[in-house]
Design a protein around this motif. Sequence first.
Motif, mmCIF file in Angstrom:
data_model
loop_
_atom_site.group_PDB
_atom_site.id
_atom_site.type_symbol
_atom_site.label_atom_id
_atom_site.label_comp_id
_atom_site.label_asym_id
_atom_site.label_seq_id
_atom_site.Cartn_x
_atom_site.Cartn_y
_atom_site.Cartn_z
ATOM 1 N N ILE A 56 0.841 -1.199 0.000
ATOM 2 C CA ILE A 56 0.000 0.000 0.000
ATOM 3 C C ILE A 56 0.876 1.248 0.000
ATOM 4 N N ASN A 58 3.817 1.580 -1.088
ATOM 5 C CA ASN A 58 4.810 1.591 -2.165
ATOM 6 C C ASN A 58 6.217 1.372 -1.620
ATOM 7 N N VAL A 79 -4.591 1.869 -6.271
ATOM 8 C CA VAL A 79 -3.340 2.626 -6.106
ATOM 9 C C VAL A 79 -2.205 2.014 -6.914
ATOM 10 N N LEU A 80 -2.290 0.722 -7.197
ATOM 11 C CA LEU A 80 -1.204 0.082 -7.938
ATOM 12 C C LEU A 80 -1.136 0.606 -9.367
ATOM 13 N N MET A 82 -1.803 3.796 -10.095
ATOM 14 C CA MET A 82 -1.532 5.232 -10.076
ATOM 15 C C MET A 82 -0.089 5.514 -10.463
ATOM 16 N N GLN A 84 3.617 7.358 -9.955
ATOM 17 C CA GLN A 84 4.450 7.562 -8.767
ATOM 18 C C GLN A 84 4.095 8.875 -8.089
ATOM 19 N N GLU A 86 1.224 10.495 -8.043
ATOM 20 C CA GLU A 86 -0.035 10.396 -7.317
ATOM 21 C C GLU A 86 0.137 9.625 -6.008
ATOM 22 N N ARG A 87 0.966 8.578 -6.074
ATOM 23 C CA ARG A 87 1.137 7.753 -4.876
ATOM 24 C C ARG A 87 1.877 8.519 -3.792
ATOM 25 N N ARG A 88 2.878 9.303 -4.218
ATOM 26 C CA ARG A 88 3.599 10.124 -3.241
ATOM 27 C C ARG A 88 2.643 11.079 -2.540
ATOM 28 N N LEU A 90 -0.465 10.635 -2.053
ATOM 29 C CA LEU A 90 -1.333 9.855 -1.176
ATOM 30 C C LEU A 90 -0.623 9.514 0.131
ATOM 31 N N ASN A 91 0.640 9.094 0.006
ATOM 32 C CA ASN A 91 1.422 8.686 1.169
ATOM 33 C C ASN A 91 1.632 9.874 2.093
#
Lengths: 542, 312
Positions: A56, A58, A79-80, A82, A84, A86-88, A90-91
Amino acid sequence: MTGDHLLEVRNLSVDFHTAGGTVHAVRNVNWHLGRGETLAILGESGSGKSVSASAIMNLIDCPPGEIVSGEILFEGRDVLKMSQEERRDLNGRRIAMIFQDPLSHLNPVYTVGFQIAEVMTTHGTRKAEARARVLDLLERVGIPEFETKIDAYPHQFSGGQRQRLMIAMALALKPDILIADEPTTALDVTVQAQVLELLEELQQETGMGMLLITHDLGVVAETADRVVVMNSGEIVEAGTARDVYHAPSHPYTKKLIGAVPGAGEMAEPLDTGIKPVLEVNRLSKHYGNFVALDKVSLTVLPGETVAVVGESGSGKSTLAKTLLRLEEATAGEALWEGRDLVTMGQPELFDLRRDIQMVFQDPTQSLNPRMSVHDIVAEAFVIHPQILPKSQWRDRVRELLAHVGLEAAHMSRYPHQFSGGQRQRIAIARALALEPRLIICDEAVSALDVSIQAQVMGLLADLQKEFGLSYLFIAHDLPVVRDFAHRVIVMKNGKIVEQGPVAQIFDAPREDYTRNLIAAGLHPDPDIQAGRRAARLELQGA
Amino acid sequence: MTTGIDSAGGTTPITEVPQSSAARQIFRMLWRDKLAFAAAIFLVLMVLCAVLGPLMLEDQATRQNLRGRNAPPFDFSRDWLFWLGGDTLGRPLLARIIVAAQNTLMVAAGAVVCSLIIGTTLGLVAGYSGPRTSQVIMRFADVIMSFPSLLLAVIVLYMLSPSVGNLVIVLAITRIPVYLRTSRAEVLEVRERMFVQAAQVMGASGRRIVFRHILPIVMPTLVTIATLDFAFVMLAESSLSFLGIGIQPPEITWGLMVSQGRPYLTTAWWQSFFPGLAIIMTTLSLNLLSNWMRTALDPVQRWRLEIARKKK
């Protein structure tokens, strides 16, 4: 809570490609988490309980890791898939995480205020605003004197406070989901209870979903609404915490619950008429002005297990080191069969080494990684050549390994080729090689999984019966002590606050400190734990 | 090979202990790492040059031949000794490199091994003994480090005669602090590890703890430094020779050849290039081999060399 979950993991499978072949870390894992809910993932080391959380966040390195199949839906989006970027985003902002060891996750060269504010400034908050919010957060997580402590460095905080700082950091951006990976494993029981309490309060305030990864059934009972049990990469059981505890359906879950210490019969105290093997009188150890051991007196009878319990910093490890002469005592005496081992000269001390042995906390570190098992166990004979002629070493090592449940074929292997429990068995075999009469166990089982813990404790008990060994058993884990010890000594700030037979300490503790310590322990049964929590709150109120 | 029984840190492969002899096992592990294998062959070749070279090629290496002055390399119509070209006096470079191997390797190996042994011993003592001994040894290291090594060399070699033995002594002294400081720092860390305490509890003597428990952990780092130091020592020796207090012509070393060829770099580059290449190749080979050794000597890492066979 059906339909749209806040976070849902579907059919997740993750492989790790190592030189030794492909390892299926998790296989077809499914779970979901709603707003305001606490889900616990319960498992032993190597069960893959942290892998889905890492996926989750990353945090899985690809390669060697590979997400083979599945999706992770956060508010309905995978999220997989998305980017990089977007994931940053989110995190940290929407999903935050706290870890087991807060010290290694705080940078020692920056103030904590700066580090907490950094979380916000990287996500676009202005500096002055961030600082104001940091002050709020520090107050909320219960840091005393937070106005000045904001400019302090991580080493100036205690372990519990550091975990509070990590929580403040995680909550800085009001995440929807908090992932806590073994958040209290490194903490004392009383501190653990406080931190879990804080997490629960914060959850109620913010309505976030909490994912709790743990190996401890007690933590599950204390906090979780639902629990999934994992074993070797697969979910073996899922349900509410109460159902899983009271009606486990999978044999692994049953085994896990059965192995939890603290349920067995308590041992009767031994006859006090016997002459003690070890008699410690007013032993003190000072480091400069700091008093680590303050006039400690105790006795150990032959064949007796004396447990020493206390929180970190209570001086229990110093006691062990002083008795083994790894540290020199400042004052007092310790009589081993009438001879004072504190003032003993080198030749006498050398003979004493055969009588008093030690088993250390972490078997990974207490075995030399460059020596084979045979060399490790036989080192005792090299150092004390009078025990055995060299021609019999191999046979004796084989015999010792058999005593601790290992095979002769293991002799030529190296420590890293064994699991944690097996390594501790090797360490016990090494201690037995000198045919000691007292073994000092310094947190000897606290680094092991619950089911392994039970096996090692069983082994120690068997060896005690067979060889009439005495144990000085140092532990912070009260349930383990309850099942194993004849007598219990409770220490605080270098002093003994209470000592007595195990039944007396657990059923009728006299001191508040002892009572607090017992009340802070987490019981694996959610119903009993709810009662305990009430009792604890009452104690705090009083 | 069976799969691991380890549960704490993922699976670890377990290798069955081969029944073959130790030498065969070492050879097999060396064969697994092709670069290290090539490095080992190169080093064996160099050692052979060092031992046999001066016996067989001494005359050719020193005989002047004015027709071969600054002969360019790769002129295969000439005698094979001239394939790498000739120097300003027409002496064949290949022969000179082979002959120079003896002096070069003797000085470099001597200096490195001496400083390694002395430095490590002092470092172990400083790391494991009480604060007073440690202080004395460390200040001794500081003195050596703060004293310009070139000045030290000049003084010593003016007083004593410049010979291979004295050169080794001077170079060894200047490199001692490197090993001393590294080994002390590592000992300070390793001595706090729990298996050292476990040995103390068993009654192991200080000597046993240092040599059986601490040294094997510290050694790979020191060996790696030593191989890197090899190149440094070869070049330091050449600068001493350049000042006229090192190896004296007609004796030759690679470093000396590099510095002698320096004025002709624009016209006859090969005079410096090929001896320099020899220095680089030797150092590189040692480094590759020490890398391999680091893996081969570590039981936790050794499977990397044993497993490769299975993949093919």
